[in-house]
Scaffold this motif. Sequence first.
Motif, PDB file in Angstrom:
ATOM      1  N   LYS A   1      43.951  42.120  36.692  1.00 21.49           N
ATOM      2  CA  LYS A   1      44.882  43.182  36.311  1.00 21.49           C
ATOM      3  C   LYS A   1      46.286  42.703  36.665  1.00 21.49           C
ATOM      4  O   LYS A   1      46.607  42.464  37.810  1.00 21.49           O
ATOM      5  CB  LYS A   1      44.557  44.490  37.056  1.00 21.49           C
ATOM      6  CG  LYS A   1      45.486  45.631  36.716  1.00 21.49           C
ATOM      7  CD  LYS A   1      45.297  46.070  35.290  1.00 21.49           C
ATOM      8  CE  LYS A   1      46.148  47.285  34.966  1.00 21.49           C
ATOM      9  NZ  LYS A   1      46.061  47.652  33.559  1.00 21.49           N
ATOM     10  N   ARG A   2      47.128  42.539  35.638  1.00 19.06           N
ATOM     11  CA  ARG A   2      48.513  42.098  35.848  1.00 19.06           C
ATOM     12  C   ARG A   2      49.395  43.293  36.210  1.00 19.06           C
ATOM     13  O   ARG A   2      49.084  44.416  35.862  1.00 19.06           O
ATOM     14  CB  ARG A   2      49.031  41.416  34.597  1.00 19.06           C
ATOM     15  CG  ARG A   2      48.381  40.069  34.370  1.00 19.06           C
ATOM     16  CD  ARG A   2      49.067  39.281  33.248  1.00 19.06           C
ATOM     17  NE  ARG A   2      48.232  38.184  32.851  1.00 19.06           N
ATOM     18  CZ  ARG A   2      47.192  38.269  32.022  1.00 19.06           C
ATOM     19  NH1 ARG A   2      46.877  39.411  31.491  1.00 19.06           N
ATOM     20  NH2 ARG A   2      46.474  37.217  31.738  1.00 19.06           N
TER      21      ARG A   2
ATOM     22  N   ARG B   1      49.589  39.751  40.004  1.00 23.19           N
ATOM     23  CA  ARG B   1      48.322  40.265  39.504  1.00 23.19           C
ATOM     24  C   ARG B   1      47.341  40.501  40.646  1.00 23.19           C
ATOM     25  O   ARG B   1      47.496  39.965  41.743  1.00 23.19           O
ATOM     26  CB  ARG B   1      47.704  39.299  38.498  1.00 23.19           C
ATOM     27  CG  ARG B   1      47.234  37.992  39.106  1.00 23.19           C
ATOM     28  CD  ARG B   1      46.990  36.911  38.061  1.00 23.19           C
ATOM     29  NE  ARG B   1      46.581  35.665  38.640  1.00 23.19           N
ATOM     30  CZ  ARG B   1      47.366  34.787  39.273  1.00 23.19           C
ATOM     31  NH1 ARG B   1      48.652  35.044  39.434  1.00 23.19           N
ATOM     32  NH2 ARG B   1      46.889  33.655  39.754  1.00 23.19           N
TER      33      ARG B   1
ATOM     34  N   ASP C   1      43.046  43.284  32.255  1.00 23.17           N
ATOM     35  CA  ASP C   1      43.718  42.435  31.270  1.00 23.17           C
ATOM     36  C   ASP C   1      42.881  41.228  30.872  1.00 23.17           C
ATOM     37  O   ASP C   1      43.005  40.732  29.752  1.00 23.17           O
ATOM     38  CB  ASP C   1      45.071  41.968  31.822  1.00 23.17           C
ATOM     39  CG  ASP C   1      46.007  43.134  32.061  1.00 23.17           C
ATOM     40  OD1 ASP C   1      46.154  43.963  31.149  1.00 23.17           O
ATOM     41  OD2 ASP C   1      46.578  43.228  33.171  1.00 23.17           O
TER      42      ASP C   1
END
Length: 150
Positions: free
Chosen positions: A141-142, A79, A124
């Motif tokens: 954000k993955r 991530r 996310d």
Amino acid sequence: MSKTPDPRTIRLVIEGRLENVFLVGLAVQSFAMYSPLSERESYNVRASAVEAVNRAILRAGIPGSVDEVEIWVALHRDRLVVKVCDRKEPVAPEPRERGTFDPERADAHSEDEMRRFIIRSVMDEVTVERVGDRNEFTMVKRFGGKTLDD
């Protein structure tokens, strides 16, 4: 296979002026391009970071003042984490629900609501907390099951 250190981190400190936000966006996008994220996803992360920094500069202050905004970008194996910090008045926590936003009626929403919509559409996880004397706005954000080692 070599193990990638977890995380790789950069820290930026800017004067709280809107003309500095563009450079933050470039740095965040460049960092994101090093990850498994696509070019489009990297651009969207940049847009989210820009909106978060704009929010920190414009919120409860005078744009152009010399308040500093601190930005941390950490690249983990799975991530990307972007943290935007300021020392302005405490902010309210982010609502858990995404809320309702009608892009066809953007004029019915405040700029802050539009910023939150953009950020939540891309990232996310989004959290806001007060740590000591500063606000920390964290976005995650993955990589969607991919890793830096892929």
